[in-house]
Design a protein around this motif. Structure first.
Motif, PDB file in Angstrom:
ATOM      1  N   GLN A  38       0.827  -1.203   0.000  1.00 17.53           N
ATOM      2  CA  GLN A  38       0.000   0.000   0.000  1.00 17.53           C
ATOM      3  C   GLN A  38       0.863   1.255   0.000  1.00 17.53           C
ATOM      4  OE1 GLN A  38      -3.120   0.121   2.986  1.00 17.53           O
ATOM      5  NE2 GLN A  38      -3.468  -2.066   2.780  1.00 17.53           N
ATOM      6  N   GLN A  39       1.950   1.225   0.768  1.00 17.27           N
ATOM      7  CA  GLN A  39       2.852   2.376   0.810  1.00 17.27           C
ATOM      8  C   GLN A  39       3.471   2.626  -0.568  1.00 17.27           C
ATOM      9  OE1 GLN A  39       5.373   0.992   4.027  1.00 17.27           O
ATOM     10  NE2 GLN A  39       4.643   2.630   5.374  1.00 17.27           N
ATOM     11  N   LYS A  40       3.951   1.564  -1.196  1.00 12.12           N
ATOM     12  CA  LYS A  40       4.564   1.699  -2.518  1.00 12.12           C
ATOM     13  C   LYS A  40       3.542   2.197  -3.539  1.00 12.12           C
ATOM     14  CE  LYS A  40       8.189  -1.766  -1.928  1.00 12.12           C
ATOM     15  NZ  LYS A  40       8.669  -3.093  -2.333  1.00 12.12           N
ATOM     16  N   GLN A  41       2.333   1.640  -3.485  1.00  7.89           N
ATOM     17  CA  GLN A  41       1.295   2.058  -4.431  1.00  7.89           C
ATOM     18  C   GLN A  41       0.902   3.505  -4.185  1.00  7.89           C
ATOM     19  OE1 GLN A  41       0.093   0.204  -7.081  1.00  7.89           O
ATOM     20  NE2 GLN A  41      -0.713   2.199  -7.652  1.00  7.89           N
ATOM     21  N   SER A  42       0.791   3.879  -2.922  1.00  2.00           N
ATOM     22  CA  SER A  42       0.439   5.253  -2.584  1.00  2.00           C
ATOM     23  C   SER A  42       1.502   6.212  -3.090  1.00  2.00           C
ATOM     24  CB  SER A  42       0.276   5.394  -1.065  1.00  2.00           C
ATOM     25  OG  SER A  42      -0.011   6.715  -0.712  1.00  2.00           O
ATOM     26  N   LYS A  43       2.759   5.850  -2.903  1.00  2.97           N
ATOM     27  CA  LYS A  43       3.853   6.698  -3.369  1.00  2.97           C
ATOM     28  C   LYS A  43       3.840   6.798  -4.891  1.00  2.97           C
ATOM     29  CE  LYS A  43       8.838   7.319  -3.223  1.00  2.97           C
ATOM     30  NZ  LYS A  43      10.122   6.793  -2.819  1.00  2.97           N
ATOM     31  N   ALA A  44       3.641   5.680  -5.571  1.00  2.00           N
ATOM     32  CA  ALA A  44       3.610   5.686  -7.035  1.00  2.00           C
ATOM     33  C   ALA A  44       2.437   6.529  -7.546  1.00  2.00           C
ATOM     34  CB  ALA A  44       3.510   4.256  -7.570  1.00  2.00           C
ATOM     35  N   ASP A  45       1.275   6.371  -6.921  1.00  2.00           N
ATOM     36  CA  ASP A  45       0.100   7.155  -7.315  1.00  2.00           C
ATOM     37  C   ASP A  45       0.360   8.639  -7.092  1.00  2.00           C
ATOM     38  OD1 ASP A  45      -1.166   4.766  -7.894  1.00  2.00           O
ATOM     39  OD2 ASP A  45      -2.457   4.800  -6.119  1.00  2.00           O
ATOM     40  N   TYR A  46       0.944   8.944  -5.948  1.00  2.00           N
ATOM     41  CA  TYR A  46       1.253  10.330  -5.616  1.00  2.00           C
ATOM     42  C   TYR A  46       2.215  10.923  -6.642  1.00  2.00           C
ATOM     43  CZ  TYR A  46       4.056  14.009  -3.471  1.00  2.00           C
ATOM     44  OH  TYR A  46       4.765  15.157  -3.243  1.00  2.00           O
ATOM     45  N   GLU A  47       3.285  10.209  -6.929  1.00  2.00           N
ATOM     46  CA  GLU A  47       4.283  10.718  -7.865  1.00  2.00           C
ATOM     47  C   GLU A  47       3.688  10.907  -9.261  1.00  2.00           C
ATOM     48  OE1 GLU A  47       7.440   7.883  -7.441  1.00  2.00           O
ATOM     49  OE2 GLU A  47       8.262   8.895  -5.667  1.00  2.00           O
ATOM     50  N   GLU A  48       2.884   9.959  -9.680  1.00  2.00           N
ATOM     51  CA  GLU A  48       2.263  10.047 -11.007  1.00  2.00           C
ATOM     52  C   GLU A  48       1.309  11.236 -11.075  1.00  2.00           C
ATOM     53  OE1 GLU A  48      -0.865   7.479 -13.696  1.00  2.00           O
ATOM     54  OE2 GLU A  48       0.432   6.391 -12.315  1.00  2.00           O
ATOM     55  N   THR A  49       0.461  11.362 -10.080  1.00  2.00           N
ATOM     56  CA  THR A  49      -0.506  12.457 -10.059  1.00  2.00           C
ATOM     57  C   THR A  49       0.197  13.798  -9.915  1.00  2.00           C
ATOM     58  OG1 THR A  49      -2.129  10.982  -9.047  1.00  2.00           O
ATOM     59  CG2 THR A  49      -2.576  13.329  -8.919  1.00  2.00           C
ATOM     60  N   SER A  50       1.190  13.843  -9.043  1.00  2.00           N
ATOM     61  CA  SER A  50       1.921  15.076  -8.827  1.00  2.00           C
ATOM     62  C   SER A  50       2.646  15.514 -10.098  1.00  2.00           C
ATOM     63  CB  SER A  50       2.928  14.892  -7.688  1.00  2.00           C
ATOM     64  OG  SER A  50       3.574  16.105  -7.412  1.00  2.00           O
ATOM     65  N   ALA A  51       3.250  14.583 -10.795  1.00  2.00           N
ATOM     66  CA  ALA A  51       3.941  14.906 -12.040  1.00  2.00           C
ATOM     67  C   ALA A  51       2.956  15.418 -13.090  1.00  2.00           C
ATOM     68  CB  ALA A  51       4.699  13.686 -12.558  1.00  2.00           C
ATOM     69  N   ALA A  52       1.801  14.780 -13.168  1.00  2.00           N
ATOM     70  CA  ALA A  52       0.783  15.214 -14.130  1.00  2.00           C
ATOM     71  C   ALA A  52       0.291  16.615 -13.798  1.00  2.00           C
ATOM     72  CB  ALA A  52      -0.381  14.225 -14.147  1.00  2.00           C
ATOM     73  N   ILE A  53       0.075  16.867 -12.524  1.00  2.00           N
ATOM     74  CA  ILE A  53      -0.385  18.195 -12.106  1.00  2.00           C
ATOM     75  C   ILE A  53       0.705  19.235 -12.374  1.00  2.00           C
ATOM     76  CG2 ILE A  53      -0.981  19.610 -10.112  1.00  2.00           C
ATOM     77  CD1 ILE A  53      -2.534  17.189  -9.036  1.00  2.00           C
ATOM     78  N   ALA A  54       1.940  18.896 -12.064  1.00  2.00           N
ATOM     79  CA  ALA A  54       3.041  19.832 -12.306  1.00  2.00           C
ATOM     80  C   ALA A  54       3.135  20.180 -13.789  1.00  2.00           C
ATOM     81  CB  ALA A  54       4.355  19.239 -11.802  1.00  2.00           C
ATOM     82  N   PHE A  55       2.945  19.189 -14.630  1.00  2.00           N
ATOM     83  CA  PHE A  55       2.973  19.429 -16.072  1.00  2.00           C
ATOM     84  C   PHE A  55       1.824  20.358 -16.482  1.00  2.00           C
ATOM     85  CE2 PHE A  55       1.658  18.257 -20.396  1.00  2.00           C
ATOM     86  CZ  PHE A  55       2.824  18.550 -21.092  1.00  2.00           C
ATOM     87  N   GLN A  56       0.638  20.074 -15.948  1.00  2.00           N
ATOM     88  CA  GLN A  56      -0.517  20.919 -16.263  1.00  2.00           C
ATOM     89  C   GLN A  56      -0.305  22.343 -15.748  1.00  2.00           C
ATOM     90  OE1 GLN A  56      -3.881  18.905 -14.593  1.00  2.00           O
ATOM     91  NE2 GLN A  56      -4.024  17.417 -16.259  1.00  2.00           N
ATOM     92  N   VAL A  57       0.271  22.446 -14.565  1.00  2.41           N
ATOM     93  CA  VAL A  57       0.536  23.769 -13.997  1.00  2.41           C
ATOM     94  C   VAL A  57       1.449  24.557 -14.922  1.00  2.41           C
ATOM     95  CG1 VAL A  57       1.747  24.963 -12.127  1.00  2.41           C
ATOM     96  CG2 VAL A  57       0.120  23.154 -11.585  1.00  2.41           C
ATOM     97  N   LYS A  58       2.486  23.908 -15.375  1.00  2.00           N
ATOM     98  CA  LYS A  58       3.433  24.582 -16.258  1.00  2.00           C
ATOM     99  C   LYS A  58       2.752  25.066 -17.537  1.00  2.00           C
ATOM    100  CE  LYS A  58       7.930  23.941 -18.434  1.00  2.00           C
ATOM    101  NZ  LYS A  58       9.051  23.015 -18.656  1.00  2.00           N
TER     102      LYS A  58
END
Length: 100
Positions: A38-58
């Protein structure tokens, strides 16, 4: 005869106890593995979502500076939620460790 019967019962009791302990250890191991997963999946989900949001923000920053602020707030909330989730998973892991 009576002594042999007592020895058999004691041997059986020890076998049952050993099996019980093994089952309990297997359960703890499975719980630790589940929390780790669960920790690994949560981290992967977070990183994926965060990267997508960062891209959209840019991208949106170039188009609409007002939307950038809103997306940054969303990203901050995501970070907070991720941290809370990780804390909860860490607490679960600590409980599992303490149960041993």
């Amino acid at each position: 005869m009576e002594w042999e019967e007592l020895q058999k019962k004691e041997k059986f009791r020890k076998q049952i106890l050993a099996m019980k302990q093994q089952v309990e250890e297997d359960i703890r191991k499975a719980m630790r593995e589940d929390v780790t997963r669960q920790q690994k999946q949560s981290k992967a989900d977070y990183e994926e979502t965060s990267a997508a949001i960062a891209f959209q923000v840019k991208e949106l920053h170039q188009i609409h500076s007002g939307l950038t602020k809103a997306l940054m707030n969303i990203n901050e909330e995501l970070i907070k939620e991720h941290n809370i989730s990780m804390e909860e998973l860490n607490k679960k892991m600590e409980k599992i460790a303490l149960a041993h």
